[in-house]
Design an enzyme around this catalytic site. Structure first.
Site, PDB file in Angstrom:
ATOM      1  N   LEU A  11      24.021  18.827  56.104  1.00 15.42           N
ATOM      2  CA  LEU A  11      25.684  19.164  56.447  1.00 15.42           C
ATOM      3  C   LEU A  11      26.197  20.100  55.729  1.00 15.42           C
ATOM      4  O   LEU A  11      27.180  19.999  55.416  1.00 15.42           O
ATOM      5  CB  LEU A  11      26.114  17.196  55.901  1.00 15.42           C
ATOM      6  N   GLY A  12      25.131  21.600  55.384  1.00 17.80           N
ATOM      7  CA  GLY A  12      25.778  21.981  54.294  1.00 17.80           C
ATOM      8  C   GLY A  12      26.554  23.389  55.495  1.00 17.80           C
ATOM      9  O   GLY A  12      26.454  22.979  56.987  1.00 17.80           O
ATOM     10  N   GLN A  13      26.625  24.673  54.866  1.00 21.55           N
ATOM     11  CA  GLN A  13      27.409  25.688  55.979  1.00 21.55           C
ATOM     12  C   GLN A  13      26.214  26.002  57.091  1.00 21.55           C
ATOM     13  O   GLN A  13      26.842  25.911  58.624  1.00 21.55           O
ATOM     14  CB  GLN A  13      27.499  26.900  55.221  1.00 21.55           C
ATOM     15  N   ASP A  35      20.468  14.594  54.623  1.00 25.24           N
ATOM     16  CA  ASP A  35      20.999  15.259  53.608  1.00 25.24           C
ATOM     17  C   ASP A  35      21.398  13.725  52.616  1.00 25.24           C
ATOM     18  O   ASP A  35      20.847  13.258  53.248  1.00 25.24           O
ATOM     19  CB  ASP A  35      22.788  15.421  54.274  1.00 25.24           C
ATOM     20  N   ARG A  38      26.068  11.116  53.827  1.00 20.70           N
ATOM     21  CA  ARG A  38      26.929  11.214  55.076  1.00 20.70           C
ATOM     22  C   ARG A  38      28.144  12.097  54.892  1.00 20.70           C
ATOM     23  O   ARG A  38      29.202  11.742  53.520  1.00 20.70           O
ATOM     24  CB  ARG A  38      27.265   9.993  55.027  1.00 20.70           C
ATOM     25  N   TYR A 143      20.187  30.789  40.712  1.00 20.16           N
ATOM     26  CA  TYR A 143      19.772  30.334  41.649  1.00 20.16           C
ATOM     27  C   TYR A 143      18.790  31.574  41.911  1.00 20.16           C
ATOM     28  O   TYR A 143      18.111  31.247  43.134  1.00 20.16           O
ATOM     29  CB  TYR A 143      21.400  31.123  42.641  1.00 20.16           C
ATOM     30  N   LYS A 147      15.014  31.829  44.095  1.00 15.00           N
ATOM     31  CA  LYS A 147      14.476  32.088  45.485  1.00 15.00           C
ATOM     32  C   LYS A 147      13.012  32.483  45.209  1.00 15.00           C
ATOM     33  O   LYS A 147      12.759  32.958  45.876  1.00 15.00           O
ATOM     34  CB  LYS A 147      16.076  32.919  45.815  1.00 15.00           C
TER      35      LYS A 147
HETATM   36  P1  NAD Z   1      24.911  24.770  51.658  1.00 19.01           P
HETATM   37  O1  NAD Z   1      25.255  24.304  49.828  1.00 19.01           O
HETATM   38  O2  NAD Z   1      26.109  24.542  53.051  1.00 19.01           O
HETATM   39  O3  NAD Z   1      24.004  23.512  51.778  1.00 19.01           O
HETATM   40  C1  NAD Z   1      23.310  22.479  50.879  1.00 19.01           C
HETATM   41  C2  NAD Z   1      23.210  21.601  51.243  1.00 19.01           C
HETATM   42  O4  NAD Z   1      22.674  21.293  50.861  1.00 19.01           O
HETATM   43  C3  NAD Z   1      24.393  20.139  51.029  1.00 19.01           C
HETATM   44  O5  NAD Z   1      24.868  19.701  51.832  1.00 19.01           O
HETATM   45  C4  NAD Z   1      24.258  19.676  49.949  1.00 19.01           C
HETATM   46  O6  NAD Z   1      24.933  18.282  50.064  1.00 19.01           O
HETATM   47  C5  NAD Z   1      22.812  18.929  50.943  1.00 19.01           C
HETATM   48  N1  NAD Z   1      21.409  18.998  48.814  1.00 19.01           N
HETATM   49  C6  NAD Z   1      22.051  19.306  47.959  1.00 19.01           C
HETATM   50  N2  NAD Z   1      21.581  18.265  46.965  1.00 19.01           N
HETATM   51  C7  NAD Z   1      20.469  17.567  47.668  1.00 19.01           C
HETATM   52  C8  NAD Z   1      19.394  16.668  47.593  1.00 19.01           C
HETATM   53  N3  NAD Z   1      19.205  16.478  46.281  1.00 19.01           N
HETATM   54  N4  NAD Z   1      18.418  16.574  48.900  1.00 19.01           N
HETATM   55  C9  NAD Z   1      19.270  17.042  49.744  1.00 19.01           C
HETATM   56  N5  NAD Z   1      20.083  17.514  50.178  1.00 19.01           N
HETATM   57  C10 NAD Z   1      20.979  18.018  49.236  1.00 19.01           C
HETATM   58  O7  NAD Z   1      24.474  25.571  51.337  1.00 19.01           O
HETATM   59  P2  NAD Z   1      24.085  26.871  52.689  1.00 19.01           P
HETATM   60  O8  NAD Z   1      24.377  27.749  52.795  1.00 19.01           O
HETATM   61  O9  NAD Z   1      24.042  25.444  54.235  1.00 19.01           O
HETATM   62  O10 NAD Z   1      22.757  27.118  52.541  1.00 19.01           O
HETATM   63  C11 NAD Z   1      21.241  26.403  52.652  1.00 19.01           C
HETATM   64  C12 NAD Z   1      20.432  27.603  52.276  1.00 19.01           C
HETATM   65  O11 NAD Z   1      20.462  29.009  52.667  1.00 19.01           O
HETATM   66  C13 NAD Z   1      19.942  27.211  51.134  1.00 19.01           C
HETATM   67  O12 NAD Z   1      18.660  27.636  50.750  1.00 19.01           O
HETATM   68  C14 NAD Z   1      20.687  28.547  50.921  1.00 19.01           C
HETATM   69  O13 NAD Z   1      20.053  29.320  49.530  1.00 19.01           O
HETATM   70  C15 NAD Z   1      20.341  29.582  51.596  1.00 19.01           C
HETATM   71  N6  NAD Z   1      21.033  30.143  51.604  1.00 19.01           N
HETATM   72  C16 NAD Z   1      22.928  30.521  52.115  1.00 19.01           C
HETATM   73  C17 NAD Z   1      23.448  32.406  52.806  1.00 19.01           C
HETATM   74  C18 NAD Z   1      24.850  31.526  52.826  1.00 19.01           C
HETATM   75  O14 NAD Z   1      25.922  32.315  52.767  1.00 19.01           O
HETATM   76  N7  NAD Z   1      25.571  30.203  53.154  1.00 19.01           N
HETATM   77  C19 NAD Z   1      22.678  32.820  51.820  1.00 19.01           C
HETATM   78  C20 NAD Z   1      21.671  32.891  51.871  1.00 19.01           C
HETATM   79  C21 NAD Z   1      20.818  32.324  51.561  1.00 19.01           C
HETATM   80  N1  SER Z   2      26.021  33.038  49.589  1.00 20.50           N
HETATM   81  C1  SER Z   2      24.662  32.641  48.980  1.00 20.50           C
HETATM   82  C2  SER Z   2      25.690  32.519  47.484  1.00 20.50           C
HETATM   83  O1  SER Z   2      26.093  34.320  47.227  1.00 20.50           O
HETATM   84  C3  SER Z   2      24.243  33.652  48.967  1.00 20.50           C
HETATM   85  O2  SER Z   2      22.961  33.417  48.583  1.00 20.50           O
HETATM   86  O3  SER Z   2      25.019  31.411  46.682  1.00 20.50           O
END
Ligand code: NAD
Ligand code: SER
Length: 318
Positions: A11-13, A35, A38, A143, A147
């Site tokens: 349910l993340g981005q 997630d 909900r 963070y 990674k």
């Molecule tokens: P987000 O923060 O939008 O979503 C992360 C989700 O993880 C949330 O819905 C949260 O409820 C859930 N979460 C947190 N703790 C949890 C737990 N203990 N158990 C289960 N769920 C849990 O993040 P995102 O942007 O969707 O990122 C997803 C992945 O992609 C991550 O590994 C992030 O580091 C990586 N990433 C994202 C971006 C970006 O720009 N969005 C860039 C680089 C890397």
């Molecule tokens: N969008 C992510 C952050 O800014 C990059 O990993 O944390």
């Protein structure tokens, strides 16, 4: 793909859109979204199977994966960069604890595992322009530390236990379906929402601060193409640089002005997120991904801007 797919942090981005895409590609019943709790995202929670799952609970994750006969896990649950600096202990527990659980279960139950890394795996001593695939990785955020450790751990599980681990170093992602979850690159999403709502934006990242960004559709394309790629051709399994555009706030504002000429960009720089942004590369060299599995993005800045403004105009009018 015959077996089921499980997505953590669905349910993340990213998860919100990944689940929708995977359900379209492989069938709704074959994609189990999970997630921590909900959220109001019925397109995920009601468009197919949804389960509550805390990735730090290995037993619960293992039971769900065994019960659903999961063949592939997209492991997205994580704490992002800005939130992580405020809650470093939580970031370690979720990012490393959750990944370790997923890797151990992949070893025990023999499923493929996709885990995204990030531009945050680099640090101030990394070459900032066209950052090479293999280079100095000394990040100074919790963070980023998780990674780099995650990339190495995924490599180790592949080499030592033959687990099919794969991943990419994602840039900041721009999307309109779900809001970003507390990262440093979030400004590049918020700027489009405020362009529609107020025709102006106050940026917490300073002019002249370049970071790699990517439209969500390109990132999801990378996930699916990498997971479907011929494993014999993959040298850099868990940490492919991928890139689409290197931008600063001024460049995004200029692009928005092509569609909304009166758009105003102001600055109220946040020193914490600015320091994180300055520690990350300006741009990545993604030639390994291009050579090993044919990576190539579809969206440049203006195409992304046009799409974001059009989609947000529809969404925010509702
Ligand atoms: P987000 O923060 O939008 O979503 C992360 C989700 O993880 C949330 O819905 C949260 O409820 C859930 N979460 C947190 N703790 C949890 C737990 N203990 N158990 C289960 N769920 C849990 O993040 P995102 O942007 O969707 O990122 C997803 C992945 O992609 C991550 O590994 C992030 O580091 C990586 N990433 C994202 C971006 C970006 O720009 N969005 C860039 C680089 C890397
Ligand atoms: N969008 C992510 C952050 O800014 C990059 O990993 O944390």
């Amino acid at each position: 793909m015959k077996e089921k797919i499980l997505v953590t942090g669905a349910l993340g981005q990213i998860g919100t859109e990944l689940v929708m895409l995977l359900r379209k590609l492989y069938g709704a019943e074959r994609v189990v979204a999970t997630d921590l709790e909900r959220k109001d995202l019925p397109q995920v929670t009601e468009g197919g199977p949804f389960e509550i799952l805390d990735v730090t609970d290995k037993q619960a994750m293992g039971e769900l994966i065994a019960r659903e006969k999961i063949g592939t896990v997209y492991h997205l649950a994580a704490i992002l960069s800005a939130v992580g600096e405020h809650r470093p202990q939580l970031a370690w527990a979720v990012n490393m604890g959750g990944l370790y659980n997923a890797l151990e279960l992949a070893r025990e139950q023999n499923f493929a595992l996709f885990t995204p890394s990030s531009i945050a795996c680099f640090g101030p001593s990394t070459p900032a322009d066209q950052t090479p695939q293999e280079t100095i990785q000394r990040p100074n955020t919790i963070y980023g530390v998780t990674k780099v450790a995650g990339e190495l751990l995924c490599d180790y599980y592949h080499e030592r236990f033959n687990v099919d681990t794969r991943g990419v170093r994602l840039p900041g992602l721009i999307s309109h379906e779900a809001l970003p979850g507390g990262g440093t690159t979030d400004y590049a999403v918020h700027i489009y929402y405020d362009a529609i709502k107020k025709n102006s934006y106050s940026s917490y990242i300073a002019a002249g601060t370049y970071m790699d960004m990517m439209y969500m559709d390109d990132a999801l394309k990378a996930f699916v193409e990498l997971m479907e790629a011929d494993p014999a051709k993959l040298i850099h399994r868990n940490a492919f640089n991928i890139a689409a555009m290197s931008v600063d706030p001024e460049m995004i504002a200029e692009s928005i002005r092509k569609f909304r000429p009166d758009f105003v960009l102001e600055y109220d720089v946040d020193p914490e997120r600015q320091a994180i942004a300055e520690s990350w590369p300006n741009s990545l060299d993604d030639s390994a991904a291009r050579a090993e599995w044919g990576w190539s993005p579809d969206y440049d800045l203006d195409r992304m801007t046009e799409t974001m403004l059009r989609e947000l105009e529809k969404k925010l009018a509702k």
